[in-house]
Scaffold this active site. Structure first.
Site, PDB file in Angstrom:
ATOM      1  N   GLN A 183      27.863  -1.730 -21.568  1.00  0.00           N
ATOM      2  CA  GLN A 183      29.222  -1.196 -21.735  1.00  0.00           C
ATOM      3  C   GLN A 183      29.973  -1.931 -22.852  1.00  0.00           C
ATOM      4  O   GLN A 183      30.653  -1.310 -23.670  1.00  0.00           O
ATOM      5  CB  GLN A 183      29.977  -1.335 -20.394  1.00  0.00           C
ATOM      6  CG  GLN A 183      31.264  -0.553 -20.331  1.00  0.00           C
ATOM      7  CD  GLN A 183      31.034   0.962 -20.330  1.00  0.00           C
ATOM      8  OE1 GLN A 183      29.936   1.431 -20.057  1.00  0.00           O
ATOM      9  NE2 GLN A 183      32.065   1.715 -20.664  1.00  0.00           N
ATOM     10  N   GLU A 200       0.862  -1.197   0.000  1.00  0.00           N
ATOM     11  CA  GLU A 200       0.000   0.000   0.000  1.00  0.00           C
ATOM     12  C   GLU A 200       0.889   1.234   0.000  1.00  0.00           C
ATOM     13  O   GLU A 200       2.098   1.134   0.252  1.00  0.00           O
ATOM     14  CB  GLU A 200      -0.884   0.006   1.253  1.00  0.00           C
ATOM     15  CG  GLU A 200      -1.803  -1.197   1.342  1.00  0.00           C
ATOM     16  CD  GLU A 200      -2.683  -1.198   2.582  1.00  0.00           C
ATOM     17  OE1 GLU A 200      -2.570  -0.248   3.403  1.00  0.00           O
ATOM     18  OE2 GLU A 200      -3.481  -2.137   2.722  1.00  0.00           O
ATOM     19  N   ILE A 220       0.523  -3.334  -7.843  1.00  0.00           N
ATOM     20  CA  ILE A 220       0.105  -4.736  -7.883  1.00  0.00           C
ATOM     21  C   ILE A 220       0.337  -5.330  -9.273  1.00  0.00           C
ATOM     22  O   ILE A 220      -0.360  -4.973 -10.230  1.00  0.00           O
ATOM     23  CB  ILE A 220      -1.368  -4.895  -7.438  1.00  0.00           C
ATOM     24  CG1 ILE A 220      -1.576  -4.245  -6.061  1.00  0.00           C
ATOM     25  CG2 ILE A 220      -1.764  -6.379  -7.434  1.00  0.00           C
ATOM     26  CD1 ILE A 220      -0.617  -4.721  -4.958  1.00  0.00           C
ATOM     27  N   GLN A 257      41.580  -8.230 -23.234  1.00  0.00           N
ATOM     28  CA  GLN A 257      41.405  -8.735 -21.870  1.00  0.00           C
ATOM     29  C   GLN A 257      40.340  -7.940 -21.100  1.00  0.00           C
ATOM     30  O   GLN A 257      39.633  -8.498 -20.257  1.00  0.00           O
ATOM     31  CB  GLN A 257      42.749  -8.672 -21.128  1.00  0.00           C
ATOM     32  CG  GLN A 257      42.766  -9.529 -19.886  1.00  0.00           C
ATOM     33  CD  GLN A 257      44.124  -9.564 -19.240  1.00  0.00           C
ATOM     34  OE1 GLN A 257      44.713  -8.527 -18.935  1.00  0.00           O
ATOM     35  NE2 GLN A 257      44.636 -10.758 -19.006  1.00  0.00           N
ATOM     36  N   ARG A 316      32.164  -7.794 -33.203  1.00  0.00           N
ATOM     37  CA  ARG A 316      32.614  -6.410 -33.279  1.00  0.00           C
ATOM     38  C   ARG A 316      34.146  -6.311 -33.320  1.00  0.00           C
ATOM     39  O   ARG A 316      34.822  -6.860 -32.441  1.00  0.00           O
ATOM     40  CB  ARG A 316      32.073  -5.665 -32.053  1.00  0.00           C
ATOM     41  CG  ARG A 316      32.565  -4.261 -31.880  1.00  0.00           C
ATOM     42  CD  ARG A 316      31.923  -3.324 -32.845  1.00  0.00           C
ATOM     43  NE  ARG A 316      32.267  -1.933 -32.545  1.00  0.00           N
ATOM     44  CZ  ARG A 316      32.118  -0.949 -33.413  1.00  0.00           C
ATOM     45  NH1 ARG A 316      31.640  -1.175 -34.631  1.00  0.00           N
ATOM     46  NH2 ARG A 316      32.442   0.288 -33.074  1.00  0.00           N
ATOM     47  N   GLU A 370       9.151  -7.500  -4.270  1.00  0.00           N
ATOM     48  CA  GLU A 370       9.151  -8.688  -3.389  1.00  0.00           C
ATOM     49  C   GLU A 370      10.212  -8.561  -2.289  1.00  0.00           C
ATOM     50  O   GLU A 370      10.848  -9.526  -1.879  1.00  0.00           O
ATOM     51  CB  GLU A 370       9.271  -9.979  -4.200  1.00  0.00           C
ATOM     52  CG  GLU A 370       8.108 -10.076  -5.196  1.00  0.00           C
ATOM     53  CD  GLU A 370       7.672 -11.460  -5.552  1.00  0.00           C
ATOM     54  OE1 GLU A 370       7.902 -12.377  -4.762  1.00  0.00           O
ATOM     55  OE2 GLU A 370       7.078 -11.606  -6.634  1.00  0.00           O
ATOM     56  N   SER A 422      16.528  -4.999  -1.645  1.00  0.00           N
ATOM     57  CA  SER A 422      17.769  -5.658  -1.189  1.00  0.00           C
ATOM     58  C   SER A 422      18.000  -5.397   0.295  1.00  0.00           C
ATOM     59  O   SER A 422      18.511  -6.260   1.023  1.00  0.00           O
ATOM     60  CB  SER A 422      18.963  -5.144  -1.999  1.00  0.00           C
ATOM     61  OG  SER A 422      18.835  -5.576  -3.336  1.00  0.00           O
TER      62      SER A 422
HETATM   63  N1  CAA Z   1       7.171 -17.368   6.894  1.00  0.00           N
HETATM   64  C1  CAA Z   1       6.132 -17.498   7.734  1.00  0.00           C
HETATM   65  N2  CAA Z   1       5.865 -16.579   8.710  1.00  0.00           N
HETATM   66  C2  CAA Z   1       6.696 -15.530   8.808  1.00  0.00           C
HETATM   67  C3  CAA Z   1       7.802 -15.352   7.961  1.00  0.00           C
HETATM   68  C4  CAA Z   1       8.022 -16.326   6.962  1.00  0.00           C
HETATM   69  N3  CAA Z   1       9.037 -16.214   6.100  1.00  0.00           N
HETATM   70  N4  CAA Z   1       8.424 -14.214   8.277  1.00  0.00           N
HETATM   71  C5  CAA Z   1       7.759 -13.686   9.306  1.00  0.00           C
HETATM   72  N5  CAA Z   1       6.713 -14.483   9.627  1.00  0.00           N
HETATM   73  C6  CAA Z   1       5.744 -14.281  10.717  1.00  0.00           C
HETATM   74  C7  CAA Z   1       6.511 -14.162  12.020  1.00  0.00           C
HETATM   75  O1  CAA Z   1       6.733 -15.432  12.597  1.00  0.00           O
HETATM   76  C8  CAA Z   1       5.579 -13.330  12.852  1.00  0.00           C
HETATM   77  O2  CAA Z   1       4.524 -14.122  13.360  1.00  0.00           O
HETATM   78  P1  CAA Z   1       4.186 -14.143  14.926  1.00  0.00           P
HETATM   79  O3  CAA Z   1       3.862 -12.728  15.256  1.00  0.00           O
HETATM   80  O4  CAA Z   1       3.038 -15.078  15.037  1.00  0.00           O
HETATM   81  O5  CAA Z   1       5.440 -14.605  15.591  1.00  0.00           O
HETATM   82  C9  CAA Z   1       4.955 -12.379  11.835  1.00  0.00           C
HETATM   83  O6  CAA Z   1       5.095 -13.025  10.572  1.00  0.00           O
HETATM   84  C10 CAA Z   1       5.598 -11.016  11.813  1.00  0.00           C
HETATM   85  O7  CAA Z   1       6.945 -11.188  11.450  1.00  0.00           O
HETATM   86  P2  CAA Z   1       8.049 -10.081  11.774  1.00  0.00           P
HETATM   87  O8  CAA Z   1       7.966  -9.700  13.218  1.00  0.00           O
HETATM   88  O9  CAA Z   1       9.334 -10.581  11.238  1.00  0.00           O
HETATM   89  O10 CAA Z   1       7.514  -8.841  10.901  1.00  0.00           O
HETATM   90  P3  CAA Z   1       8.160  -7.429  10.631  1.00  0.00           P
HETATM   91  O11 CAA Z   1       7.113  -6.410  10.707  1.00  0.00           O
HETATM   92  O12 CAA Z   1       9.395  -7.242  11.465  1.00  0.00           O
HETATM   93  O13 CAA Z   1       8.530  -7.512   9.066  1.00  0.00           O
HETATM   94  C11 CAA Z   1       9.883  -7.842   7.127  1.00  0.00           C
HETATM   95  C12 CAA Z   1       9.551  -8.211   8.562  1.00  0.00           C
HETATM   96  C13 CAA Z   1      10.830  -8.949   6.693  1.00  0.00           C
HETATM   97  C14 CAA Z   1      10.575  -6.495   6.995  1.00  0.00           C
HETATM   98  C15 CAA Z   1       8.598  -7.882   6.244  1.00  0.00           C
HETATM   99  O14 CAA Z   1       7.738  -6.810   6.555  1.00  0.00           O
HETATM  100  C16 CAA Z   1       8.900  -7.835   4.775  1.00  0.00           C
HETATM  101  O15 CAA Z   1       9.225  -8.870   4.185  1.00  0.00           O
HETATM  102  N6  CAA Z   1       8.797  -6.632   4.134  1.00  0.00           N
HETATM  103  C17 CAA Z   1       8.917  -6.524   2.696  1.00  0.00           C
HETATM  104  C18 CAA Z   1       7.576  -6.614   2.048  1.00  0.00           C
HETATM  105  C19 CAA Z   1       7.653  -7.150   0.665  1.00  0.00           C
HETATM  106  O16 CAA Z   1       8.493  -7.984   0.331  1.00  0.00           O
HETATM  107  N7  CAA Z   1       6.733  -6.730  -0.163  1.00  0.00           N
HETATM  108  C20 CAA Z   1       6.640  -7.248  -1.483  1.00  0.00           C
HETATM  109  C21 CAA Z   1       5.292  -6.980  -2.030  1.00  0.00           C
HETATM  110  S1  CAA Z   1       4.768  -8.117  -3.240  1.00  0.00           S
HETATM  111  C22 CAA Z   1       5.527  -7.705  -4.666  1.00  0.00           C
HETATM  112  O17 CAA Z   1       6.446  -6.941  -4.709  1.00  0.00           O
HETATM  113  C23 CAA Z   1       5.007  -8.449  -5.835  1.00  0.00           C
HETATM  114  C24 CAA Z   1       5.418  -7.913  -7.157  1.00  0.00           C
HETATM  115  O18 CAA Z   1       5.212  -6.788  -7.514  1.00  0.00           O
HETATM  116  C25 CAA Z   1       6.004  -8.848  -8.123  1.00  0.00           C
END
Ligand code: CAA
Length: 383
Positions: A338, A127, A157, A281, A270, A365, A368
């Site tokens: 390059q 969001e 999305i 090299q 080329r 997703e 980095s």
């Molecule tokens: N598998 C299962 N559960 C998981 C997990 C995993 N890999 N990672 C975390 N969890 C669970 C935790 O166990 C926790 O659960 P409980 O509260 O029950 O213990 C809960 O999720 C919260 O986890 P965190 O405390 O680690 O959460 P956080 O707020 O600290 O966030 C973060 C961690 C890694 C920064 C996460 O927010 C994140 O990955 N952020 C990036 C978001 C992202 O990748 N977005 C991509 C959008 S989709 C996209 O991009 C698609 C596209 O266009 C192609």
């Protein structure tokens, strides 16, 4: 590590390679220019099994796993990263969570149609105020009788404007301080009242892929559409991203391989200073670095995919694969431009597209920097 493919894996990789070389390569630049992917193209891919690799045969799929998915995705991304991400999102971000968290009725309802390409999948987490900090999302889902009523909006999305099925993450507990604990995953179908596709993004790269805003205005969703359990949606989101990140790492791998292939071809044609530039090299070392990085990334990708197939924890390995592969793909694409010199900066050669397409692999997703959070937590033994 010697990876020997089975006959079935080899055949699938060849199918994807043939499709990429014969059907995608002639139109990849046009798709990039015209900024969309024809649905017939995706249907053709579905007809040869490329949209249903991980779907079990009993639901009409190919019945293989994530390792086979990456074998095919590398071939597709090597030629067209826009098509690559479209397929990756359909498979890793929509099909995979249904397989891992869906109940029998939900699998029966959606998997056969995802397999044939009758419906395309998407995943809506991000969001405006919840990008890297996904747990702070604000879209709400209020219980009303046997339904939930969704309000809010999602952005960036992938497939959002062309998908018929979207997995949407919304807050079922209004207390924002609960963060991850108040989030639920819902199936939203594109025809639902109150669901609207908003602004389409103009992007630097992967231009033919569909990236849109989604808007929910009193969008009514039946309770049967909850994926997994109420308030357990963040687990679905994160587990799904473990798989999705392997898909994006594979995309990076495909782009890097394409950058190397194009560079080798050009360097062997080329001539400057009376000899082929491949005899210098300066060029040889660039090619050597690219090839080494690509092989290393491929091993990380394969390892993560095999671990996901074995259903063992692979959060760290998926993050490592994505971090390394996306970094090296950007380096490889930059070097490819390059090596091509002036023509590399024009649309006469595909390397300028690879250069533009590579950048997103370091962003979506999980950036980095997010991958480094995930990896360092594992290294430090912290959750
Ligand atoms: N598998 C299962 N559960 C998981 C997990 C995993 N890999 N990672 C975390 N969890 C669970 C935790 O166990 C926790 O659960 P409980 O509260 O029950 O213990 C809960 O999720 C919260 O986890 P965190 O405390 O680690 O959460 P956080 O707020 O600290 O966030 C973060 C961690 C890694 C920064 C996460 O927010 C994140 O990955 N952020 C990036 C978001 C992202 O990748 N977005 C991509 C959008 S989709 C996209 O991009 C698609 C596209 O266009 C192609």
């Amino acid at each position: 590590m010697l990876i020997e493919l089975t006959e079935e894996q080899r055949m699938l990789k060849d199918t994807a390679r043939d499709f990429a070389d014969n059907e995608l390569a002639p139109i990849a630049a046009k798709l990039d220019r015209e900024k969309s992917i024809p649905r017939e193209l995706l249907k053709k891919m579905a007809d040869i099994g490329l949209l249903s690799i991980i779907i079990p045969e009993k639901y009409g799929g190919v019945g293989l796993g994530n390792f086979e998915l990456v074998l095919a995705l590398e071939e597709i991304n090597r030629v067209c990263a826009s098509t690559g991400v479209t397929v990756s999102v359909h498979a890793s971000l929509c099909t995979s969570p249904i397989l891992r968290f869906g109940n029998d009725e939900q699998k029966q309802r959606y998997l056969p149609r995802l397999a044939t390409g009758e419906i395309l999948g998407a995943y809506a987490l991000t969001e405006a105020n919840a990008g890297s900090d996904a747990a702070s999302l604000e879209t709400t889902a209020r219980k009303d009788g046997n339904d939930y009523v969704l309000n809010g909006s999602k952005m960036f999305i992938t497939n959002g404007g062309i998908a018929e099925l979207i997995i949407v993450f919304a807050r079922t507990n209004p207390d924002k301080s609960l963060r991850a604990k108040g989030i639920t995953a819902f199936f939203v179908e594109a025809g639902y009242k109150g669901f609207k596709v908003g602004k389409k993004e103009e992007k630097l790269g992967i231009s033919a892929s569909n990236t849109v805003e989604l808007v929910f205005e009193d969008c009514r969703v039946p309770k049967e559409n909850i994926l997994f359990e109420e308030n357990k949606g963040f687990t679905v989101a994160m587990d799904t991203l473990d798989g999705g990140r392997i898909g994006i790492a594979t995309q990076a791998l495909g782009i890097a391989q394409a950058s190397l292939d194009a560079s080798v071809k050009y360097a062997n044609q080329r001539k400057q200073f009376g000899k082929l530039i491949s005899e210098f090299q300066a060029i040889q070392w660039k090619l050597a670095d690219m090839a080494t990085d690509i092989d290393a990334a491929r091993m990380l990708v394969y390892r993560a995919a095999m671990m996901r197939d074995k259903k063992v924890p692979h959060t760290r390995e998926a993050a490592m694969a994505k971090l390394f592969a996306s970094t090296m793909a950007n380096k490889a694409a930059k070097e490819a431009v390059q090596i091509h010199g002036g023509v590399g900066y024009t649309k006469e050669f595909p390397v300028e597209r690879f250069f533009r397409d590579a950048k997103i692999t370091e962003i979506y997703e999980g950036t980095s920097e997010v991958q480094k959070i995930v990896i360092s937590r594992a290294v430090l033994g912290r959750k």
